[in-house]
Structures are given as C-alpha cells and as structure tokens.
Design a protein around this motif. Structure first.
Motif, short mmCIF file in Angstrom:
data_model
loop_
_atom_site.label_atom_id
_atom_site.label_comp_id
_atom_site.label_asym_id
_atom_site.label_seq_id
_atom_site.Cartn_x
_atom_site.Cartn_y
_atom_site.Cartn_z
N GLY A 25 0.81 -1.22 0.00
CA GLY A 25 0.00 0.00 0.00
C GLY A 25 0.84 1.26 0.00
N ALA A 26 1.84 1.32 0.87
CA ALA A 26 2.72 2.49 0.96
C ALA A 26 4.00 2.30 0.16
N ARG A 27 4.21 1.09 -0.36
CA ARG A 27 5.42 0.73 -1.10
C ARG A 27 6.68 1.07 -0.31
N THR A 28 6.72 0.57 0.91
CA THR A 28 7.84 0.85 1.79
C THR A 28 8.06 -0.31 2.76
N PHE A 29 9.25 -0.37 3.30
CA PHE A 29 9.56 -1.36 4.32
C PHE A 29 9.01 -0.89 5.66
N GLN A 30 8.89 -1.83 6.59
CA GLN A 30 8.43 -1.51 7.93
C GLN A 30 9.31 -2.24 8.94
N LEU A 31 9.57 -1.59 10.05
CA LEU A 31 10.20 -2.24 11.18
C LEU A 31 9.16 -2.25 12.29
N LYS A 32 8.78 -3.45 12.73
CA LYS A 32 7.73 -3.55 13.73
C LYS A 32 8.01 -4.68 14.70
N SER A 33 7.23 -4.70 15.75
CA SER A 33 7.27 -5.77 16.74
C SER A 33 5.83 -6.15 17.03
N PRO A 34 5.60 -7.18 17.82
CA PRO A 34 4.22 -7.49 18.19
C PRO A 34 3.55 -6.35 18.97
N ASN A 35 4.33 -5.43 19.53
CA ASN A 35 3.80 -4.36 20.37
C ASN A 35 3.62 -3.02 19.66
N GLN A 36 4.40 -2.78 18.59
CA GLN A 36 4.39 -1.44 18.01
C GLN A 36 5.08 -1.42 16.65
N TYR A 37 4.87 -0.31 15.93
CA TYR A 37 5.64 -0.01 14.73
C TYR A 37 6.79 0.87 15.17
N LEU A 38 8.01 0.44 14.87
CA LEU A 38 9.17 1.28 15.17
C LEU A 38 9.42 2.25 14.02
N ASN A 39 9.11 1.83 12.81
CA ASN A 39 9.08 2.71 11.64
C ASN A 39 8.17 2.07 10.59
N PRO A 40 6.95 2.60 10.45
CA PRO A 40 6.01 2.01 9.48
C PRO A 40 6.31 2.38 8.03
N MET A 41 7.24 3.32 7.83
CA MET A 41 7.62 3.74 6.47
C MET A 41 9.14 3.81 6.37
N MET A 42 9.78 2.67 6.59
CA MET A 42 11.24 2.60 6.64
C MET A 42 11.83 2.53 5.24
N SER A 43 12.79 3.37 5.00
CA SER A 43 13.48 3.33 3.71
C SER A 43 14.53 2.23 3.71
N CYS A 44 14.89 1.79 2.52
CA CYS A 44 15.99 0.85 2.34
C CYS A 44 16.96 1.51 1.38
N ARG A 45 18.07 1.99 1.88
CA ARG A 45 19.05 2.72 1.08
C ARG A 45 20.18 1.77 0.70
N ILE A 46 20.34 1.57 -0.58
CA ILE A 46 21.33 0.62 -1.07
C ILE A 46 22.55 1.37 -1.58
N GLY A 47 23.67 1.14 -0.91
CA GLY A 47 24.90 1.85 -1.25
C GLY A 47 25.97 0.94 -1.84
N VAL A 48 25.59 -0.23 -2.32
CA VAL A 48 26.58 -1.14 -2.91
C VAL A 48 26.47 -1.13 -4.42
#
Length: 107
Positions: free
Chosen positions: A84-107
């Motif tokens: 839906g947002a076309r983004t990564f998410q970092l979450k746990s069973p308790n909360q979203y730590l970042n619901p719109m996490m970027s993935c920056r590729i520097g290689v």
C-alpha cells in the motif's frame, strides 16, 4: 533479540538489490529529530561494515545494529514490506518502530 524478515520483505529487497551483495544495517538516525529519543530506524545495504556494530542473525539476511541503540528496540522484531505504501516496515508485536522505513542501497 530476534529479527525476522517476512516473505514480502525478502522479495522486495531482492528486487532492489538486483544481484548485488552487501551488508544489512539497521541504523537509528537522529539528525533533524531534535533529540536521541526521537530517532528513526532505517535500513541500509552497504559494502563495508562500520566499526562498533553488532551482528544479529535472522531467518535470511544477517543485520548489523549499533549496540548503543539496541535500547530503542523490542525483543522480537519483524522487517516487513507493505504494498500500500510501497515501503519497508520495522515492527514488533507491540508497536511499529518505523512504518515507512526506507531501504538505502549503497553497494
């Protein structure tokens, strides 16, 4: 701490990597956030591993994290992707730590 990648996150990160290899880092960024308590987690793929980070094994890609920032994480973490947002998410069973996490590729 346990980190799990979802199948959708694995698919999307493989698409973005396009066959390149690198090291995954979860970074707690505080620049422009006002204070250390207002940081934002983002995912990076880099060719070199920075000094002072700790390796965490996962179900697929190991992830490096600065041990000084582990205090801001939950014990069980999930790296997911939302179409839906076309983004990564970092979450746990308790909360979203970042619901719109970027993935920056520097290689």
């Amino acid at each position: 701490m346990e980190i799990t990648w979802t199948e959708r996150a694995i698919e999307k990160v493989n698409e973005q990597l396009e066959g390149r290899k690198g090291h995954f880092l979860l970074k707690y960024e505080t620049e422009g956030c006002g204070c250390v308590m207002s940081g934002v987690w983002n995912l990076f793929v880099e060719s070199e591993v920075p000094d002072g980070v700790k390796l965490w094994e996962t179900n697929v890609y190991p992830v490096y994290i600065n041990p000084n920032h582990e205090v801001f994480l939950d014990e069980l973490l999930i790296i997911d992707y939302t179409d839906g947002a076309r983004t990564f998410q970092l979450k746990s069973p308790n909360q979203y730590l970042n619901p719109m996490m970027s993935c920056r590729i520097g290689v």
